[in-house]
Scaffold this motif. Structure first.
Motif, PDB file in Angstrom:
ATOM      1  N   LEU A 165      -4.821   0.838   2.679  1.00  0.00           N
ATOM      2  CA  LEU A 165      -4.329   2.169   2.317  1.00  0.00           C
ATOM      3  C   LEU A 165      -5.317   3.256   2.709  1.00  0.00           C
ATOM      4  N   ALA A 166      -6.611   2.941   2.647  1.00  0.00           N
ATOM      5  CA  ALA A 166      -7.644   3.948   2.920  1.00  0.00           C
ATOM      6  C   ALA A 166      -7.699   4.356   4.388  1.00  0.00           C
ATOM      7  N   HIS A 167      -7.076   3.569   5.280  1.00  0.00           N
ATOM      8  CA  HIS A 167      -7.063   3.949   6.695  1.00  0.00           C
ATOM      9  C   HIS A 167      -6.224   5.205   6.937  1.00  0.00           C
ATOM     10  N   SER A 168      -5.234   5.454   6.082  1.00  0.00           N
ATOM     11  CA  SER A 168      -4.362   6.622   6.259  1.00  0.00           C
ATOM     12  C   SER A 168      -3.840   7.079   4.893  1.00  0.00           C
ATOM     13  N   PRO A 169      -4.699   7.667   4.044  1.00  0.00           N
ATOM     14  CA  PRO A 169      -4.293   8.034   2.678  1.00  0.00           C
ATOM     15  C   PRO A 169      -3.159   9.052   2.614  1.00  0.00           C
ATOM     16  N   SER A 170      -2.957   9.805   3.687  1.00  0.00           N
ATOM     17  CA  SER A 170      -1.916  10.836   3.658  1.00  0.00           C
ATOM     18  C   SER A 170      -0.514  10.275   3.925  1.00  0.00           C
ATOM     19  N   MET A 229      -3.791  16.070   2.860  1.00  0.00           N
ATOM     20  CA  MET A 229      -4.562  15.023   3.526  1.00  0.00           C
ATOM     21  C   MET A 229      -4.689  13.772   2.652  1.00  0.00           C
ATOM     22  N   CYS A 230      -4.374  13.933   1.361  1.00  0.00           N
ATOM     23  CA  CYS A 230      -4.433  12.802   0.431  1.00  0.00           C
ATOM     24  C   CYS A 230      -3.042  12.341  -0.001  1.00  0.00           C
ATOM     25  N   GLY A 231      -2.006  12.804   0.714  1.00  0.00           N
ATOM     26  CA  GLY A 231      -0.661  12.310   0.463  1.00  0.00           C
ATOM     27  C   GLY A 231       0.112  13.051  -0.607  1.00  0.00           C
ATOM     28  N   TYR A 232      -0.357  14.246  -1.011  1.00  0.00           N
ATOM     29  CA  TYR A 232       0.340  15.039  -2.032  1.00  0.00           C
ATOM     30  C   TYR A 232       0.947  16.281  -1.386  1.00  0.00           C
TER      31      TYR A 232
END
Length: 259
Positions: A165-170, A229-232
């Motif tokens: 998941l940390a490879h693309s958190p967005s 950038m964090c998926g929100y």
């Protein structure tokens, strides 16, 4: 190429309080300047440049970063490659009598950590990274503390999921898409995480919020951009999640980094 370890610096120019910061991988935290007041179980202890903090995967930390003469700097060494069973056995044989995760460092360990922190890992093959990591693991085993980082054999599933998941958190990262990545069913993924006392949503939130800490330390972005950038999609939702997790808003955290 996936790096076998990662070194992440954290800075503060004002008192910086954080709670519930979860370490997704085994790691060593080294204070370079200032000190860290760690709340461990029912007591508080001070971490300085003369000692190291040893954290197993899934350790959750609450602490205060305390600048010295207006400056705090620490380095987090996160390890994604496990040591050999023989090295773990050596560590257990030499087991240090520690009553806390804080270990007094020495010059040889400091030199090795300094070297590891200077590498541009993009220039090194995994075999080369493995060579340097094994040297550190040998040092830790000789001091009887390596097994405190790697008490379990193998890499837990939640740690493997966190790294993915940390490879693309967005990205959206639905449960179904993650299950597909690991070539397992949705129900199997849920069951694996349940066996490790966690849930998919909890892992995803922690990965995204830890990524937010990293971005705020290393990039100049607005809160709105950080949220995306964090998926929100909602800045308000991001700020709410951040404060619920760490006990401080993103804006408040940013003020501790900047003068």
């Amino acid at each position: 190429m996936n790096n076998l370890y990662q070194v992440t610096p954290f800075r503060a120019q004002q008192l910086q309080k954080l709670r519930n910061v979860r370490m997704h991988s085994p790691c060593i935290i080294q204070v370079v300047s200032g000190s860290k007041r760690l709340y461990w179980r029912e007591s508080a202890m001070i971490l300085t440049p003369s000692n190291l903090l040893l954290c197993e995967a899934s350790t959750s930390l609450s602490f205060e970063n305390l600048p010295n003469k207006g400056y705090f700097l620490s380095r987090v060494f996160s390890f994604h490659y496990p040591p050999s069973d023989a090295t773990i056995d050596l560590s257990k044989h030499n087991a240090a009598n520690l009553t806390s995760p804080v270990y007094g460092t020495d010059k040889a360990l400091e030199v090795t950590l300094d070297v590891l922190s200077t590498f541009d890992l993009g220039l090194f093959s995994q075999d080369t990274q493995m060579f340097w990591l094994n040297a550190l693991y040998q040092q830790l085993a000789e001091r009887g503390i390596l097994h405190l980082l790697f008490s379990k054999t193998g890499i837990p599933f939640n740690q493997r999921l966190s790294r993915y998941l940390a490879h693309s958190p967005s990205d959206e990262h639905t449960l179904e898409s993650s299950a597909q990545h690991f070539a397992i069913s949705r129900s199997t993924l849920i069951r694996k995480l349940k066996q490790e006392n966690t849930k998919y949503k909890e892992v995803l939130i922690e990965v995204r919020l830890n990524h937010a800490l990293y971005l705020m330390q290393n990039e100049k972005q607005s809160i709105t951009m950080l949220a995306q950038m964090c998926g929100y999609q909602s800045e308000a939702r991001f700020s709410q999640r951040f404060k619920e997790k760490f006990g401080i808003t993103p804006s408040e955290y940013l003020t501790t980094i900047k003068t």
